[in-house]
Scaffold this active site. Sequence first.
Site, short mmCIF file in Angstrom:
data_model
loop_
_atom_site.label_atom_id
_atom_site.label_comp_id
_atom_site.label_asym_id
_atom_site.label_seq_id
_atom_site.Cartn_x
_atom_site.Cartn_y
_atom_site.Cartn_z
N HIS A 1 12.58 44.08 66.16
CA HIS A 1 14.03 43.85 66.13
C HIS A 1 14.71 44.48 67.32
CE1 HIS A 1 13.56 43.28 61.55
NE2 HIS A 1 13.19 42.23 62.24
N ARG B 1 39.42 34.87 65.82
CA ARG B 1 39.20 35.05 64.37
C ARG B 1 39.94 36.33 63.98
NH1 ARG B 1 33.58 33.21 65.55
NH2 ARG B 1 33.14 31.42 64.21
N ARG C 1 44.06 32.07 65.03
CA ARG C 1 43.83 31.40 63.75
C ARG C 1 44.31 32.34 62.64
NH1 ARG C 1 37.88 30.04 61.81
NH2 ARG C 1 37.81 32.27 61.49
N GLU D 1 37.71 21.20 59.95
CA GLU D 1 36.42 21.76 59.53
C GLU D 1 36.06 21.33 58.12
OE1 GLU D 1 36.57 26.03 59.64
OE2 GLU D 1 38.62 26.11 58.88
N ASN E 1 30.99 24.64 62.47
CA ASN E 1 30.17 25.42 61.52
C ASN E 1 30.46 24.95 60.09
OD1 ASN E 1 29.62 26.85 63.82
ND2 ASN E 1 30.99 28.54 63.33
N ASP E 2 31.75 24.92 59.77
CA ASP E 2 32.10 24.48 58.42
C ASP E 2 32.01 22.96 58.27
OD1 ASP E 2 32.58 26.70 56.74
OD2 ASP E 2 34.29 27.21 57.99
N ARG F 1 26.02 27.03 55.14
CA ARG F 1 25.78 27.46 56.51
C ARG F 1 25.03 28.77 56.59
NH1 ARG F 1 31.86 28.76 58.68
NH2 ARG F 1 30.91 30.26 60.08
N CYS G 1 35.44 24.60 68.42
CA CYS G 1 35.28 26.05 68.46
C CYS G 1 34.13 26.53 67.59
CB CYS G 1 36.58 26.74 68.06
SG CYS G 1 37.10 26.36 66.38
C1 PEP Z 1 33.86 26.88 62.14
O1 PEP Z 1 33.86 26.69 60.92
O2 PEP Z 1 33.21 26.17 62.94
C2 PEP Z 1 34.62 27.99 62.73
C3 PEP Z 1 34.72 28.14 64.02
O3 PEP Z 1 35.16 28.88 61.87
P1 PEP Z 1 34.35 30.07 61.18
O4 PEP Z 1 32.97 30.07 61.77
O5 PEP Z 1 35.10 31.32 61.47
O6 PEP Z 1 34.38 29.68 59.74
MG MG Z 2 35.31 27.71 59.68
#
Ligand code: PEP
Ligand code: MG
Length: 844
Positions: free
Chosen positions: A470, A577, A613, A706, A729-730, A740, A777
């Site tokens: 690690h 964030r 945000r 998202e 991501n979401d 995720r 993002c």
């Molecule tokens: C996302 O969902 O892609 C995002 C940038 O927001 P977070 O990762 O903070 O949920």
């Molecule tokens: Mg998100």
Amino acid sequence: MVSLGPENVRIAVHAMDRANAIHQAGAILVEGGYIHPGYIYSMMKREQVSATYLGNGIAIPHGLSQDRQLIQHTGLSVLQVPHGVEWSPGEVVYLVVAIAARSDEHIGILSKLTDVLEDEATVMRLARTRRVEDIVAALDPSRPPDVTPMPMQTPAPAAIMGAGYRADVEVTGSTGLHARPASVFVGLAKEFRSDVRVYHDGKTANGKSMVSMLRLGVERGGIITITADGPDAAKAIETLQNAVAEGLGEEEEAQPTQPSEAVADQPASATPEVQEVREDAPGLIHGIAAAPGIGIAPIHQLRKDPQAVIERHAIDAKAERYDLNHAIDRAGAELEELHRTINQRAGEAEARIFQAHREFLEDPDLIEAARFRIDHNEESAAFAWREAVEERATELAALDDPLVAARAADLRDVGARVMRLLVRTSEGAMSLPDHEIILVAEDLNPSDTAALNPDLVKGICTALGGPNSHTAILARSLDIPAVVGCGRAVLELAPGMTAVLDGSRGTVLPDPDAGRLEQARQELGEAGFRRAEVEEAAYRPAITVDGHRVEVAATIGAVPEAGRTVEVGGEAVGLLRTEFLFQDRTDPPDEDEQFEAYRTMVEALGGLPLIVRTLDAGGDKPLPYISMAHEDNPFLGQRGIRLSFAMPDLFRSQLRAILRAASHGEIKIMFPMITSVPEFRRARRMVEEIRQELDAPEIEVGIMVEVPSSAVLADILAREVDFFSIGTNDLTQYTLAMDRGNPALANDADGLHPAVLRMVDQTVRAAHGEGKWVGVCGNLAADPAAAAILIGLDVDELSVGIPNIPGLKAQIRDMAYEDARDLARRALMCDAAAEVRALAAEVA
Ligand code: PEP
Ligand code: MG
């Protein structure tokens, strides 16, 4: 952990038949106040469903799961029946072990039993002994385990198999069942209510306990038997069997690089000097190349703060339990944050280390052991925790498999984290000087490595460790040159002595003569020059060879990162964030505190835009001071904008702070998790009301796209918003219905899935139709294969982690927009993410 006291053992008992034996064993539990008499009836019923004969003269009667409410306390009783009692036709039992367990505390006894099970001589001795303490010593699960090795490849006991479902499966990952795959397994097992156990080589593990799983010491190619017993046993077995067969989320790990191979890996131009230094330099220490780059600085030998003296005894067990629970919760939040930070900085593979740490932290056996000590030994939470961790770490360290043994260090790391919170000291913490150093240590744990400041730590040299340790993985992600496995002699190097550490060649040269120092400085200078070239170029705009401009912004989550954004050539902050202001504390930040943070950041950006945000808590980011009802699916629950609407005072104070800071630079507001037009209107109305109250400047207000509904409604939303920023991501997790954070799905939850790309395409076209701009993002923007496709889909801005900015700008300057458009068009027609990736690789 459940224990077996002598008062619960009866020896030299005569039992007429199975029912009579169960009655006698059950009566002991009734007398001891462990069960309601009705539970004995449940034990009988269980025998009808599946006999509890374990094998080799032992039976384990226990009630049906649905009757657990008849259990008052978890407990065990043992009947010794020297003449035996017939359990099922042909199966004679000499030891009846009755179990009343509300949850999975009985795992300890099962593992004890499986330890003695195959040893016929021990069973016979226990069947005849006249000493109650012999039975207690052999079967009390709270006693240290018997270290006698079990015979090789013992099959899993038949009756346990009969009690539920089973599957045999081969462990395929390159390094066997080490920490990361074990944590994936444990994470999956915990999703089921059934009792999950794993057998290998005569040993048994609780499938929901990381330590227990690691103790199995399963190497690559080892066959494990998984059993599940409970209401969802069939599904559990199917899921776990598939997950193991698919490698438990493991990619092939690189084989350890030997120093000579590390040299061979270097560019040809570097080789002659390498040979020169390797052969000639007196005192040159060879280790294993772990993270590339050269560091020149004085040596600093790591000495940790001594361990605090801890009171052993405590009188108020309830208070100690509370303290322990609280410290474990806070340690969990810290690990969550580390996971997030490393994920952003280096990616999910590196961040998984801290997920494995969470599994250690939440290990039911470990926690139960510490609680047992608090309750039964009158120990303080700190003492009990330290002992419980150390017992398990010592066991792991003694295992033959070096990879599993190395996890002892991780367990101790997690243990120390909780200890620091429990005793509120810096026990075991690192204290480093505030000047540049080469850090020398026996080994570094992941938490310490992740906390290093790359501006001051110019190199890491450890006595132990390998290239896949690690420390090495994290050092690479932090861009700190590292050489590991140098041997203990490095611990004797004089502090303050200058050393040259070469993380590419795997060497450390202490006290170099003037010539060698000069040579190293030149190499460092050249490397710095090359890097400076890239960094300098980073200030130039990212324009493709055919003249298409893309804005490259930073995704950040800390005040100092705003200044760093400018230093690396970021053209905006595409996502701030704000959760970092709200986490790891007991009260929310007030308006002034938030205002100061936003103002400092927007000023540091010197005129570049800052997209703030609003709070995106809930889901995987709970806040300790917001009491929320339990949610079965927090990602589908009260998170993002929904939580802000539910807590209007908190939301208003954040909006006020942002709007006040907007007078100090260019700020835009963005709302997370918007799913509909009315939601956006409601949030925007609040912004407008507060803006008027404050007489603040007008600012752009946009949303994260998202959630699939906002992508699908993008044409309608685009009429109202000022901009979109796509959170891949979401968006990926909700579009593909893949958590995720689930490492077992990490390879499948790919944002390059054509379904996700089509949502991006739809969103961009809708926005452009209304003259609005679109950013991305999510982490996808930092993936070079994806960046080309996103640009081809006409995304206007890519927001990525700070270290990715110069490289992304360089990539854009090297590519043609027309090629990207062609690639994107083809990607939209693919049928799977793998096909998209293959396509991107083909044209790269
Ligand atoms: C996302 O969902 O892609 C995002 C940038 O927001 P977070 O990762 O903070 O949920
Ligand atoms: Mg998100």
